[in-house]
Motif scaffolding. Structure first.
Motif, PDB file in Angstrom:
ATOM      1  N   TYR A  13     -21.543   0.469  76.096  1.00 63.72           N
ATOM      2  CA  TYR A  13     -21.264   2.001  75.459  1.00 63.72           C
ATOM      3  C   TYR A  13     -21.420   2.383  76.299  1.00 63.72           C
ATOM      4  O   TYR A  13     -22.595   2.249  77.097  1.00 63.72           O
ATOM      5  CB  TYR A  13     -22.274   2.374  74.130  1.00 63.72           C
ATOM      6  N   GLN A  43     -22.121   3.067  65.505  1.00 65.45           N
ATOM      7  CA  GLN A  43     -23.112   2.830  66.732  1.00 65.45           C
ATOM      8  C   GLN A  43     -22.717   3.726  67.246  1.00 65.45           C
ATOM      9  O   GLN A  43     -23.049   4.082  68.418  1.00 65.45           O
ATOM     10  CB  GLN A  43     -22.677   1.419  67.988  1.00 65.45           C
ATOM     11  N   CYS A  54     -23.269  -9.655  63.940  1.00 66.48           N
ATOM     12  CA  CYS A  54     -22.710 -10.108  65.252  1.00 66.48           C
ATOM     13  C   CYS A  54     -21.912 -11.634  65.162  1.00 66.48           C
ATOM     14  O   CYS A  54     -20.955 -11.743  65.359  1.00 66.48           O
ATOM     15  CB  CYS A  54     -23.846 -10.187  66.328  1.00 66.48           C
ATOM     16  N   SER A  75     -28.472  -9.300  75.360  1.00 66.52           N
ATOM     17  CA  SER A  75     -27.980  -8.102  76.057  1.00 66.52           C
ATOM     18  C   SER A  75     -26.237  -7.848  76.530  1.00 66.52           C
ATOM     19  O   SER A  75     -25.845  -9.515  77.506  1.00 66.52           O
ATOM     20  CB  SER A  75     -28.462  -7.641  77.378  1.00 66.52           C
ATOM     21  N   LEU A  76     -25.211  -7.835  75.579  1.00 67.85           N
ATOM     22  CA  LEU A  76     -23.995  -8.242  75.828  1.00 67.85           C
ATOM     23  C   LEU A  76     -23.667  -7.069  76.692  1.00 67.85           C
ATOM     24  O   LEU A  76     -23.557  -6.334  75.374  1.00 67.85           O
ATOM     25  CB  LEU A  76     -23.058  -8.641  74.131  1.00 67.85           C
ATOM     26  N   SER A  80     -13.394  -9.877  78.838  1.00 64.47           N
ATOM     27  CA  SER A  80     -15.445 -10.737  78.536  1.00 64.47           C
ATOM     28  C   SER A  80     -15.348 -12.400  79.497  1.00 64.47           C
ATOM     29  O   SER A  80     -16.576 -12.785  79.057  1.00 64.47           O
ATOM     30  CB  SER A  80     -15.022 -11.602  76.855  1.00 64.47           C
ATOM     31  N   HIS A 103     -27.436   0.443  71.488  1.00 65.46           N
ATOM     32  CA  HIS A 103     -27.204  -0.088  70.078  1.00 65.46           C
ATOM     33  C   HIS A 103     -26.985  -2.011  69.848  1.00 65.46           C
ATOM     34  O   HIS A 103     -26.644  -2.551  70.561  1.00 65.46           O
ATOM     35  CB  HIS A 103     -25.309  -0.239  70.657  1.00 65.46           C
ATOM     36  N   TYR A 138     -19.076  -4.387  71.193  1.00 62.55           N
ATOM     37  CA  TYR A 138     -18.609  -5.424  70.254  1.00 62.55           C
ATOM     38  C   TYR A 138     -19.315  -6.079  69.959  1.00 62.55           C
ATOM     39  O   TYR A 138     -19.212  -7.293  71.647  1.00 62.55           O
ATOM     40  CB  TYR A 138     -17.474  -4.925  69.344  1.00 62.55           C
ATOM     41  N   CYS A 139     -19.358  -7.678  69.113  1.00 65.33           N
ATOM     42  CA  CYS A 139     -20.150  -8.984  69.492  1.00 65.33           C
ATOM     43  C   CYS A 139     -18.801  -9.546  69.748  1.00 65.33           C
ATOM     44  O   CYS A 139     -17.459  -9.815  69.604  1.00 65.33           O
ATOM     45  CB  CYS A 139     -21.199  -9.528  68.529  1.00 65.33           C
ATOM     46  N   LEU A 155     -26.139  -4.276  72.692  1.00 65.18           N
ATOM     47  CA  LEU A 155     -24.935  -4.081  73.308  1.00 65.18           C
ATOM     48  C   LEU A 155     -24.479  -2.639  74.222  1.00 65.18           C
ATOM     49  O   LEU A 155     -25.639  -2.169  74.131  1.00 65.18           O
ATOM     50  CB  LEU A 155     -24.228  -3.596  72.458  1.00 65.18           C
ATOM     51  N   SER A 205     -20.942  -5.024  76.583  1.00 66.12           N
ATOM     52  CA  SER A 205     -19.805  -5.063  75.663  1.00 66.12           C
ATOM     53  C   SER A 205     -20.335  -4.216  74.517  1.00 66.12           C
ATOM     54  O   SER A 205     -21.045  -3.281  74.164  1.00 66.12           O
ATOM     55  CB  SER A 205     -18.762  -6.328  75.296  1.00 66.12           C
TER      56      SER A 205
END
Length: 331
Positions: free
Chosen positions: A15, A82, A95, A170-171, A258, A88, A175-176, A12, A173
């Protein structure tokens, strides 16, 4: 079939590096979570322990409070865990579990809010049929149906994700999110995208349309009456309207965050937009209904007074009339 070698963990990247302020943000987030859980659990207990509140509207409120605890549990512990990590990372299983909980929470929230608007429509516009059409058993069946639909719908979402092969991990964000996970897939995601759009229509658009229709009919009936009736209609509908409005905007923010590039907003604004609906709604719901509904407020006051004086709360019964003047019992 799930290809475990394609994606074993997710990183993530949303952050912010807050450095020495990490303990401060951790403390604020932890306090917010404690307050949310306490308020919602307390109001569930207030309704459950008082027979005077064992009526359809308050039973639906109790279901809403339970869902707020469930939804906040899907987000706050994850964010707290986290907070002090430099990288993270979260496992794929965790997830997907978070995606499942977040999606079921949102689906249940919209469904319960729609059921509450239908309850108000029956009480105000069809008072003579209210007890037949909205009994305690029917409320229980309706709540179970909403929860069952939410779980089945989200199980299908996860099953569609499990068939994908992923080319990244890799996101962008904190959170998922389901859409971001699907974007990592190497294969064709047409079915996932179509099902996602259908899910949004069934789980959000239709409940919002039902809520709007209910309120249009309520306003048509009550605004044809006296000024006193209009005032009561406004006061009883305001908490529910604000709750619906806040959650609808929060979910809209999450969908936009998103699916579109929000770099122009800045990193802090992007984080706020992404967690808005999952953090503010569970706090707003008990504050709106617990402080604004007269019967809940008075019951809380009596319980706290008896607890302070060392008395055991008594189970009392009251009767109310389900007419337009019945609005006075809700304010």
């Amino acid at each position: 079939m799930w290809n475990s070698s394609a994606l074993q963990f997710v990183v993530l990247t949303g952050y912010l590096d807050v450095g020495a302020l990490s303990p401060v943000f951790f403390g604020l987030l932890a306090c917010l979570y404690v307050v949310i859980v306490f308020l919602n659990v307390f109001l569930v207990g207030v309704i459950a322990l008082n027979a005077a509140l064992h009526r359809p509207m308050f039973l639906l409120l109790m279901a809403l409070f339970v869902n707020e605890v469930y939804g906040s549990a899907a987000l706050f512990p994850f964010l707290l865990a986290q907070m002090f990590r430099s990288v993270h990372v979260v496992s794929v299983g965790a997830c997907f579990l978070q995606i499942f909980c977040q999606y079921t929470y949102a689906t249940i929230e919209f469904g319960t809010l729609a059921a509450m608007s239908y309850d108000r429509y029956l009480a105000i516009c069809r008072p003579l049929q209210y007890h037949v059409l909205m009994s305690g058993r029917r409320v229980l069946a309706l709540v179970l149906l909403i929860w069952a639909y939410a779980f089945v719908r989200c199980m299908v979402t996860l099953s569609l994700n499990l068939r994908l092969t992923f080319c990244g991990n890799s996101l962008p964000s904190v959170y998922c999110r389901n859409y971001l996970i699907v974007r990592l897939a190497c294969a064709d995601t047409h079915i996932n995208n179509v099902y996602g759009l259908v899910g949004i229509v069934l789980s959000a658009v239709l409940p919002l349309a039902a809520i709007a229709l209910s309120y249009l009919k309520i306003l048509a009936v009550c605004y044809s009456g006296s000024a006193h009736t209009r005032l009561k209609a406004l006061s009883t509908c305001t908490p529910h309207f604000l709750s619906v409005l806040n959650f609808a905007f929060g979910c809209s923010f999450d969908i936009v965050a998103s699916r579109f590039d929000l770099d122009a907003l800045g990193a802090a604004a992007r984080v706020f937009v992404s967690v808005y609906y999952g953090t503010l709604q569970p706090l707003l719901t008990p504050l709106l209904y617990g402080l604004s509904l007269r019967q809940v407020r008075l019951t809380c006051t009596r319980m706290l007074t008896r607890a302070r004086d060392g008395h055991t709360p008594e189970r009392t019964h009251t009767q109310g009339k389900d007419t337009c003047t019945h609005l006075s019992t809700c304010t």
